[in-house]
Design an enzyme around this catalytic site. Structure first.
Site, PDB file in Angstrom:
ATOM      1  N   LYS A   1       0.831  -1.201   0.000  1.00  0.00           N
ATOM      2  CA  LYS A   1       0.000   0.000   0.000  1.00  0.00           C
ATOM      3  C   LYS A   1       0.868   1.255   0.000  1.00  0.00           C
ATOM      4  O   LYS A   1       1.800   1.366   0.814  1.00  0.00           O
ATOM      5  CB  LYS A   1      -0.901   0.006   1.245  1.00  0.00           C
TER       6      LYS A   1
ATOM      7  N   LYS B   1     -13.680  -7.020  -7.543  1.00  0.00           N
ATOM      8  CA  LYS B   1     -13.954  -7.591  -6.244  1.00  0.00           C
ATOM      9  C   LYS B   1     -15.336  -8.232  -6.351  1.00  0.00           C
ATOM     10  O   LYS B   1     -16.355  -7.535  -6.208  1.00  0.00           O
ATOM     11  CB  LYS B   1     -13.962  -6.490  -5.177  1.00  0.00           C
TER      12      LYS B   1
HETATM   13 MG    MG Z   1      -6.973  -1.727  -4.315  1.00  0.00          MG
END
Ligand code: MG
Length: 336
Positions: A152, A264
């Protein structure tokens, strides 16, 4: 087909806090549902919304479940509105599960043996912890077999993150693929600097491993900026937050996005409509988790196996974020 419908909410604490540019996340909440058809075949489904990512809220999903009668039909399921994409996924995948075509959830599956850890033939991407901690954690994941890692970015000051990044590319084995996920947290200039840095390191022969892509560098509203950046650099850009639901995915495609789409399944919406879109447009996809339980994960992995192209690793390497799940989920299912 008619189904007896039952549901139960769940809460599950992360083994350690999940930190992204959206903030910290400690408890995953969702709903497990059970559909029993006229022949007594059982299908399990899971509604695992992430409202800050573009799906309905848990409360909206619960309201939807509460207002349904105990007996529902295919028609009920295929007319769930687009505003409830996690519900569309949960109900439709419970139907598919019950149909037996995945080879699970058949009659008399009292032992709930579907809860054994899922595996997939696709490679997995392992999520590294944010910041410097990644430098000490990757090895454990490597030993577990991960060769693609996600880190991240867009959390700390860019100068500091670039320093860690340079350490990381010289620490990770050269066969690693690295994904950088900004969760929309960069400015155009910062995204440009990340992409320029990758290009520059590569040009100087100082990039020993592959940067597979930078994920969602800019906020959703700055689609044109990401389109522009995707055409300016060799390093690919993947859209994630921008394509949370099928409607958004189709809109980005219409506006010319031909980079990578992170899907997702848990919040994208109807699996049958997702299949249709992917088959029609042959888009480059990466399938990714919404920190669901084994139930939604099984359904999501089915879709990934059917629809993945280019052998991209799937983002389901997140087991190490949870304590062992099997016992609580099994007893929840037994009681439902
Ligand atoms: Mg992502």
């Amino acid at each position: 087909m008619r189904y007896q419908f039952k549901f139960r909410p769940y809460q599950r604490r992360f083994g350690r806090t999940l930190t992204t540019n959206h903030g910290n996340w400690d408890i995953r909440e969702g709903i497990i549902l059970r559909l029993t058809d006229e022949t007594l075949r059982v299908g399990w489904g899971e509604i695992a919304p992430i409202s800050w990512f573009g799906s309905e809220t848990l409360e909206q999903a619960l309201d939807f479940c509460r207002q349904l009668p105990e007996e529902i039909t295919d028609n009920t399921i295929f007319s769930i509105p687009d505003e409830l994409p996690a519900c569309q996924f949960g109900f439709e995948s419970a139907c598919e599960w019950g149909s037996g075509k995945w080879g699970v959830g058949s009659k008399g599956d009292e032992k709930n043996n579907f809860l054994t850890p899922n595996s997939s033939l696709l490679p997995y991407s392992g999520l590294l912890p944010a910041g410097e901690a990644a430098l000490n954690q990757w090895e454990t994941l490597w030993q577990q077999g991960y060769r693609t890692f996600k880190w991240k970015i867009g959390i700390d000051a860019i100068a500091h993150e670039l320093e860690i990044f340079e350490l990381m590319i010289h620490t990770l084995p050269a066969s690693t693929k690295l994904r950088l996920d900004a969760n929309g947290g960069l400015t155009y200039e910062e995204a440009n600097l990340w992409l320029w840095t990758c290009a520059n390191l590569k040009a100087n022969g100082e990039l020993p491993l592959e940067i597979e892509f930078i994920e969602q560098p800019l906020p959703i509203e700055q689609f044109q900026g990401m389109l522009e950046l995707s055409m300016s650099y060799e390093t690919a850009i993947a859209l994630d937050e921008s394509v949370a639901t099928l409607g958004q995915l189709a809109a980005c495609y219409q506006q010319g996005w031909r980079g990578i789409f992170v899907i997702k399944p848990g919040i994208v919406g109807s699996p049958s409509r997702l299949r249709k879109f992917c088959h029609q447009h042959q888009i480059d996809t990466v399938f990714s988790s919404v920190f669901e339980t084994a139930i939604a994960r099984l359904a999501a992995l089915q879709l990934a196996a059917e629809l993945s192209r280019n052998n991209r690793a799937i983002g389901f390497g997140i087991d190490h974020f949870f304590e062992q799940e099997e016992t609580w989920l099994q007893s929840l299912c037994k009681d439902l």
